[in-house]
Design an enzyme around this catalytic site. Structure first.
Site, short mmCIF file in Angstrom:
data_model
loop_
_atom_site.label_atom_id
_atom_site.label_comp_id
_atom_site.label_asym_id
_atom_site.label_seq_id
_atom_site.Cartn_x
_atom_site.Cartn_y
_atom_site.Cartn_z
N ASP A 105 0.79 -1.25 0.14
CA ASP A 105 0.07 -0.03 -0.01
C ASP A 105 0.70 1.34 0.05
O ASP A 105 0.56 2.30 0.68
CB ASP A 105 -1.18 -0.11 1.24
CG ASP A 105 -1.75 -1.12 1.23
OD1 ASP A 105 -1.75 -1.91 0.21
OD2 ASP A 105 -2.42 -1.45 2.23
N LYS A 166 -7.01 -4.51 -2.94
CA LYS A 166 -7.59 -4.99 -1.87
C LYS A 166 -8.52 -3.99 -1.18
O LYS A 166 -8.28 -2.49 -1.23
CB LYS A 166 -6.70 -5.51 -0.93
CG LYS A 166 -5.55 -4.67 -0.29
CD LYS A 166 -4.66 -5.19 0.52
CE LYS A 166 -3.72 -4.81 1.26
NZ LYS A 166 -4.36 -3.77 2.31
N CYS A 199 -2.22 -2.60 8.18
CA CYS A 199 -1.97 -3.51 6.99
C CYS A 199 -0.50 -4.28 7.12
O CYS A 199 -0.55 -5.55 7.06
CB CYS A 199 -1.87 -2.99 5.66
SG CYS A 199 -3.63 -1.89 5.37
#
Length: 282
Positions: A105, A166, A199
């Site tokens: 990310d 995602k 995450c």
């Protein structure tokens, strides 16, 4: 079961340990769907310190056999999840043939919010360069890219094995698991990106739960809050995650100055990683 088949779903029997449960999956389902189905049912019973595999019952042999590569569900069958023995002690050794990189990310919309974002991007680019030089597979996730944008332009994703979107915080989704299935020699994952306490942490815990050794690159991961980052790194270290640095990872992967790629890797780390506040400030 008959109704399931009429809707293009096929009945399967899932077994783990002394338990068995009938279920259904869509026709054509492959390994990643089956793994998720097993984990949905038996995930709380899977030993987090072991890897596992799926076996298929063979009428021809009268016993379970390892699931053939590329297997897909086309008819009623019996499957079982088998836990594999693994070493309890984590040594932390890395080699190019048994390592994958997960980049989590690193997206444009996070730039103004994440502490020292420019520094962790700079280090992330070093890691991606090293992966290309050493032939290490790279998996890249993007959290809701429709709203948060794509991976920053500074990161060259050329040659990445997978770049996928995602919405779940963890990267351990069927797409990433399918890549790991294709790479059975991989036992270590080098993980970097944002946010450390969300995450990154959830990905690390999921990978450990599947038997992988996880290395977090401390100089290439951050959060909006340095306190969140600090306590996440401490928590992960307590459960067996290895907290390391980019230079340590790259030099561990070449291991010897006589390695044919040593000079190329050395050129990446010739200038020290940014002296950011990731270590000194909360």
């Amino acid at each position: 079961m008959a109704d399931g088949q009429s809707n293009n779903h096929i009945p399967i029997l899932l077994s783990f340990s002394s338990f068995s449960r009938p279920s259904t999956v869509p026709s054509g389902s492959g390994y990643e769907v089956l793994i998720q189905k097993f984990l949905d049912i038996y995930g709380h019973q899977v030993d987090v310190y072991r890897k596992f595999m799926i076996q298929l019952y063979s009428d021809e042999w009268g016993q379970y056999i390892d699931l053939p590569k590329g297997f897909t569900i086309s008819e009623k069958c019996k499957l079982r999840l088998v836990q594999l023995e693994s070493d309890v002690t984590t040594l932390g050794n890395l080699s190019p043939t048994t390592t994958a990189f997960f980049c989590c990310d690193m997206q444009e919309r996070f730039r103004p919010a994440i502490k020292y974002f420019g520094d962790i991007i700079s280090v992330g680019q070093r890691l991606l360069q090293g992966a290309r030089i050493l032939g290490i597979p790279v998996v890249v996730s993007e959290q809701y890219p429709k709203g948060l944008g794509s991976t920053v332009q500074e990161l060259d994703l050329t040659g990445a094995k997978l770049v996928f979107p995602k919405t779940k915080f963890s990267m351990v989704l069927p797409e990433a698991e399918a890549v790991l299935v294709e790479l059975p020699a991989v036992r270590s994952v080098v993980l970097f990106g944002v946010e450390t306490h969300v995450c990154i942490q959830q990905t690390a815990l999921d990978l450990i739960g599947r038997g992988y050794e996880v290395h977090i690159v401390a100089d290439s991961t951050s959060s909006r809050s340095m306190m969140d980052r600090m306590f996440a790194l401490e928590r992960m270290a307590r459960v067996g995650v290895i907290i390391t640095t980019s230079e340590a990872v790259l030099l561990q992967l070449v291991a010897d100055k006589e390695h044919p790629k040593f000079k190329e890797v050395q050129s990446i780390i010739k200038a020290s990683a940014p002296e950011s506040g990731l270590l000194s400030k909360i």
